[in-house]
Scaffold this motif. Structure first.
Motif, mmCIF file in Angstrom:
data_model
loop_
_atom_site.group_PDB
_atom_site.id
_atom_site.type_symbol
_atom_site.label_atom_id
_atom_site.label_comp_id
_atom_site.label_asym_id
_atom_site.label_seq_id
_atom_site.Cartn_x
_atom_site.Cartn_y
_atom_site.Cartn_z
ATOM 1 N N ILE A 203 89.479 65.999 18.168
ATOM 2 C CA ILE A 203 89.661 64.529 16.793
ATOM 3 C C ILE A 203 90.445 65.256 16.125
ATOM 4 O O ILE A 203 90.340 66.573 16.288
ATOM 5 N N ASP A 204 90.909 64.657 15.285
ATOM 6 C CA ASP A 204 92.085 65.629 14.152
ATOM 7 C C ASP A 204 91.908 64.630 12.455
ATOM 8 O O ASP A 204 91.058 63.852 12.716
ATOM 9 N N VAL A 205 92.025 66.180 11.795
ATOM 10 C CA VAL A 205 91.903 65.196 10.609
ATOM 11 C C VAL A 205 92.945 63.911 9.717
ATOM 12 O O VAL A 205 91.992 63.342 9.187
ATOM 13 N N SER A 206 93.566 63.240 10.290
ATOM 14 C CA SER A 206 94.272 62.543 10.272
ATOM 15 C C SER A 206 93.199 61.355 9.780
ATOM 16 O O SER A 206 93.748 59.812 9.145
ATOM 17 N N GLY A 207 91.963 60.433 10.759
ATOM 18 C CA GLY A 207 91.152 60.056 10.806
ATOM 19 C C GLY A 207 90.456 59.718 9.605
ATOM 20 O O GLY A 207 89.537 58.922 9.025
ATOM 21 N N ASP A 209 88.072 62.346 7.216
ATOM 22 C CA ASP A 209 86.757 63.670 6.977
ATOM 23 C C ASP A 209 85.197 62.457 7.438
ATOM 24 O O ASP A 209 84.713 63.273 7.883
ATOM 25 N N LYS A 210 85.685 61.604 7.185
ATOM 26 C CA LYS A 210 84.613 60.865 8.093
ATOM 27 C C LYS A 210 84.393 61.314 9.273
ATOM 28 O O LYS A 210 83.356 60.821 9.688
ATOM 29 N N GLY A 237 94.427 63.577 1.953
ATOM 30 C CA GLY A 237 92.673 63.432 1.755
ATOM 31 C C GLY A 237 91.496 64.172 2.431
ATOM 32 O O GLY A 237 90.601 63.173 2.081
ATOM 33 N N ALA A 238 91.900 64.391 2.904
ATOM 34 C CA ALA A 238 90.048 65.583 3.834
ATOM 35 C C ALA A 238 89.786 66.360 3.439
ATOM 36 O O ALA A 238 90.702 67.297 3.664
#
Length: 287
Positions: A203-207, A209-210, A237-238
């Motif tokens: 996965i990547d942080v652009s989605g 932190d949820k 903003g993750a």
């Protein structure tokens, strides 16, 4: 400090099968499956299973929990690696860095091991062409598969479309390690153990932190979770600490790696996990 113990979910049947679908997938795929087929049977868990190719039995009953790392399907210990080499499945949503990880792994492994790669796209061969263009491996060691439908079907249900090229590459090059990239799918997608001996979900942080706490078999039951593009965390903003705590909780002690694959950060740690699993499965020593 986050609670690192197993997550608690209210479920009457949490011992789920790795090939199950979510409610949304059921609605999306009702036209593809004939549930009146004579090839259906009741499993020991009381659920109704069927198979499209005789290799990957699965059920379409809804998932009742995000899944548990400790209850994930285990590698098939009776596999003949002379028939098909140790196979690493790389899955995850579109755009998270699966192909970039494929390229990085090829570069890390190709000088010491005989490897080959299969990529999946729905209607193109773009990911395979990317590997060829970037010199990941000699072109003859790369196969690009067009699945023509939902990507998870080719890694979890009717896996024959991938087994063919993987077995061919294995025989042609006496491969020791095979890489198989999914076409990109949702958090419920995971590889069949008939196909992948080691499963990486990226996965990547652009989605946001949820994502880790959303769970699903990809997050909770892959052998290794990779959280990619950590350099974008501030921009989107993750909170990486939140992602770490949620990954510890949701994966119940299962390993995960923070990475910036395009910058080669975290790749050596991923390779170490892969080679440890390869050593255990094949009884060969890493080089």
């Amino acid at each position: 400090m986050a609670d690192h113990g197993a997550p608690h979910f209210h479920s009457h049947d949490t011992d789920m099968h790795p090939h199950e679908h979510t409610h949304d997938e059921q609605e999306h795929h009702h036209h593809e499956h004939d549930h009146s087929s004579k090839d259906e049977w009741k499993g020991a868990d009381g659920k109704i299973y069927h198979s499209h190719d005789g290799l990957a039995p699965h059920t379409h009953e809804p998932l009742e929990s995000p899944g548990f790392f400790s209850r994930r399907a285990r590698p098939i210990t009776s596999r003949d690696f002379k028939e098909r080499a140790f196979t690493i499945g790389i899955g995850g949503p579109v755009g998270t860095g699966k192909t970039a990880l494929m390229l990085a792994l090829c570069r890390e492994l190709r000088d010491k091991y005989s490897i080959a790669a299969v990529t999946n796209d729905i209607f193109t061969k773009e990911d395979g062409e990317f590997l060829v263009k970037n010199g990941a491996l000699p072109p003859e060691r790369i196969r690009a598969v067009e699945t023509g439908g939902c990507p998870h079907a080719a890694i979890r249900e009717d896996i024959s479309i991938n087994l063919g090229p993987l077995e061919e590459l294995s025989h042609l090059f006496s491969a020791e390690i095979l890489l198989c990239e999914s076409g990109g799918d949702n958090l419920a997608a995971n590889f069949s153990r008939e196909l992948a001996d080691y499963i990486i979900y990226i996965i990547d942080v652009s989605g946001g932190d949820k994502i880790p706490r959303k769970g699903g078999p990809g997050i909770t039951q892959a052998d290794l979770l990779v959280i990619n593009k950590t350099d974008l965390a501030e921009a989107v903003g993750a909170n990486l600490k939140v992602m770490e705590q949620d990954s510890l909780r949701m994966r119940d002690g299962g390993p995960f790696v923070f990475a910036q694959v395009k910058h080669n950060i975290g790749v050596s740690e991923i390779v170490n996990h892969i080679l440890s699993a390869w050593e255990e499965a094949t009884h060969h020593k890493r080089r």
